[in-house]
Design a protein around this motif. Structure first.
Motif, PDB file in Angstrom:
ATOM      1  N   ALA A  40       1.379  -1.794  -7.547  1.00  0.00           N
ATOM      2  CA  ALA A  40       1.241  -2.405  -5.163  1.00  0.00           C
ATOM      3  C   ALA A  40       0.435  -3.046  -4.655  1.00  0.00           C
ATOM      4  O   ALA A  40      -0.995  -2.570  -5.295  1.00  0.00           O
ATOM      5  CB  ALA A  40       1.871  -1.508  -5.468  1.00  0.00           C
ATOM      6  N   ASP A  41       0.953  -3.742  -3.572  1.00  0.00           N
ATOM      7  CA  ASP A  41      -0.263  -4.110  -2.368  1.00  0.00           C
ATOM      8  C   ASP A  41      -1.449  -4.858  -3.393  1.00  0.00           C
ATOM      9  O   ASP A  41      -2.509  -4.572  -3.346  1.00  0.00           O
ATOM     10  CB  ASP A  41      -0.586  -2.905  -2.269  1.00  0.00           C
ATOM     11  N   ASN A  43      -3.537  -8.724  -4.595  1.00  0.00           N
ATOM     12  CA  ASN A  43      -3.020 -10.019  -4.751  1.00  0.00           C
ATOM     13  C   ASN A  43      -3.293 -10.929  -6.329  1.00  0.00           C
ATOM     14  O   ASN A  43      -4.788 -10.238  -7.190  1.00  0.00           O
ATOM     15  CB  ASN A  43      -4.265 -10.618  -4.130  1.00  0.00           C
ATOM     16  N   MET A  87       4.587 -10.358  -3.575  1.00  0.00           N
ATOM     17  CA  MET A  87       4.973  -9.087  -3.595  1.00  0.00           C
ATOM     18  C   MET A  87       6.428  -8.909  -3.157  1.00  0.00           C
ATOM     19  O   MET A  87       6.382  -9.000  -1.706  1.00  0.00           O
ATOM     20  CB  MET A  87       4.039  -8.057  -3.020  1.00  0.00           C
ATOM     21  N   ASN A  91       7.119  -1.410   2.101  1.00  0.00           N
ATOM     22  CA  ASN A  91       5.347  -0.663   2.842  1.00  0.00           C
ATOM     23  C   ASN A  91       4.766  -0.700   1.947  1.00  0.00           C
ATOM     24  O   ASN A  91       3.185  -0.854   2.275  1.00  0.00           O
ATOM     25  CB  ASN A  91       6.111   0.715   3.047  1.00  0.00           C
ATOM     26  N   GLU A  92       5.587  -1.073   0.372  1.00  0.00           N
ATOM     27  CA  GLU A  92       3.394  -0.485  -0.700  1.00  0.00           C
ATOM     28  C   GLU A  92       4.053  -2.102  -1.325  1.00  0.00           C
ATOM     29  O   GLU A  92       3.292  -1.890  -2.211  1.00  0.00           O
ATOM     30  CB  GLU A  92       4.634   0.523  -1.870  1.00  0.00           C
ATOM     31  N   LYS A  93       4.458  -2.767  -0.936  1.00  0.00           N
ATOM     32  CA  LYS A  93       4.070  -4.550  -1.229  1.00  0.00           C
ATOM     33  C   LYS A  93       4.532  -4.565  -2.914  1.00  0.00           C
ATOM     34  O   LYS A  93       3.552  -5.007  -3.979  1.00  0.00           O
ATOM     35  CB  LYS A  93       2.766  -5.084  -0.770  1.00  0.00           C
ATOM     36  N   ASN A  94       5.892  -3.729  -3.780  1.00  0.00           N
ATOM     37  CA  ASN A  94       5.951  -3.760  -5.357  1.00  0.00           C
ATOM     38  C   ASN A  94       5.687  -5.366  -5.412  1.00  0.00           C
ATOM     39  O   ASN A  94       6.812  -6.308  -4.688  1.00  0.00           O
ATOM     40  CB  ASN A  94       6.800  -2.556  -5.944  1.00  0.00           C
TER      41      ASN A  94
END
Length: 275
Positions: A40-41, A43, A87, A91-94
């Motif tokens: 998560a989160d 690049n 992603m 909120n967590e950019k999974n």
């Protein structure tokens, strides 16, 4: 300085450098509390081979995969197109391929950065000699409990266990393009050459149509055996594409123009000079 460039500088200056024979302790499994948190989160830059493996796994064309799951960051002085995994917008950019209970749903075809984690590879350049001295490093994130496990590896053993070899083989060929001295000699590619780079490296199904449905084969010598390979095999087509990029971007003699095409060009130039 952007976040990614700052991280690169920190790695080069501060991280401990490992060789393939150096050892470290690490293990990742469902029983540790941080399972999936590294997905998560983050690049994740995708390599050409990553995209081939992932789009095949998902049963998508390269066009469909790129549209659904990726984006292209644009930065000042960018030499060539890069592709990143998009992603999930939360909120967590999974990662879109991670299940909370099962982990990675495309594990056998996960991208190179995911296979390597927590090992990283850095390729600094010598500014004067234009040389690279590669080294490995460990990404010890605060949430990761894997380093508290007792399982030990050498860097080489870790990469073998994670199935990195096939990715590295194509990755080395890609580096010949991405780190080509031609990028140092010219500031940026033209928009047309940017599109060509993107098509060859990332949109392999469109590149195949370009080869077989345009005048490409009328202009260049490509033997029947090669044509057969690249018509069916994405990896062979990608390797062929790298040779085409060396020719079209940097003027290397990696492709042979058919004699009749050269003669037509000479007559065309001669006619222009007369007028």
């Amino acid at each position: 300085m952007n976040e990614i460039a700052q991280l690169k500088e920190t790695i080069l200056k501060e991280y401990t450098r490992y060789t393939k024979d150096d050892r470290f302790a690490f293990s990742c499994h469902r029983q540790i509390q941080c399972f999936n948190r590294c997905c998560a989160d983050v690049n994740i830059f995708l390599t050409p081979y990553d995209i081939i493996r992932m789009k095949k796994r998902l049963g998508l064309s390269s066009e469909e995969f790129l549209e659904r799951y990726t984006f292209m960051p644009i930065e000042k002085n960018q030499k060539y197109p890069v592709v990143m995994l998009e992603m999930v917008d939360s909120n967590e950019k999974n990662c879109p391929f991670v299940s909370e209970s099962k982990g990675c749903t495309i594990y056998e075809d996960r991208p190179w950065p995911c296979r390597m984690y927590p090992v990283g590879l850095a390729s600094p350049r010598d500014g004067e000699a234009n040389l690279r001295e590669e080294f490995y490093f460990l990404m010890k994130e605060s949430h990761c409990e894997g380093f508290a496990e007792q399982k030990e590896w050498t860097i080489s053993e870790w990469m073998e266990d994670q199935g990195v070899e096939a990715y590295n083989e194509i990755g080395e060929l890609f580096k010949e393009i991405a780190l080509h001295k031609g990028f140092e000699e010219s500031k940026t590619l033209s928009p047309q050459k940017m599109e060509m780079f993107f098509m060859v490296c990332y949109n392999v199904d469109v590149f195949r149509r370009f080869v077989f449905e345009s005048r490409f084969l009328e202009m260049f010598e490509v033997d029947s055996e090669t044509q057969e390979r690249i018509r069916e095999d994405d990896v062979e087509l990608l390797k062929f594409g790298f040779q085409w990029l060396k020719f079209s971007l940097f003027g290397e003699k990696t492709m042979t123009v058919k004699p009749n095409v050269l003669e037509d060009k000479k007559r065309e130039l001669s006619a222009k000079q007369k007028h």
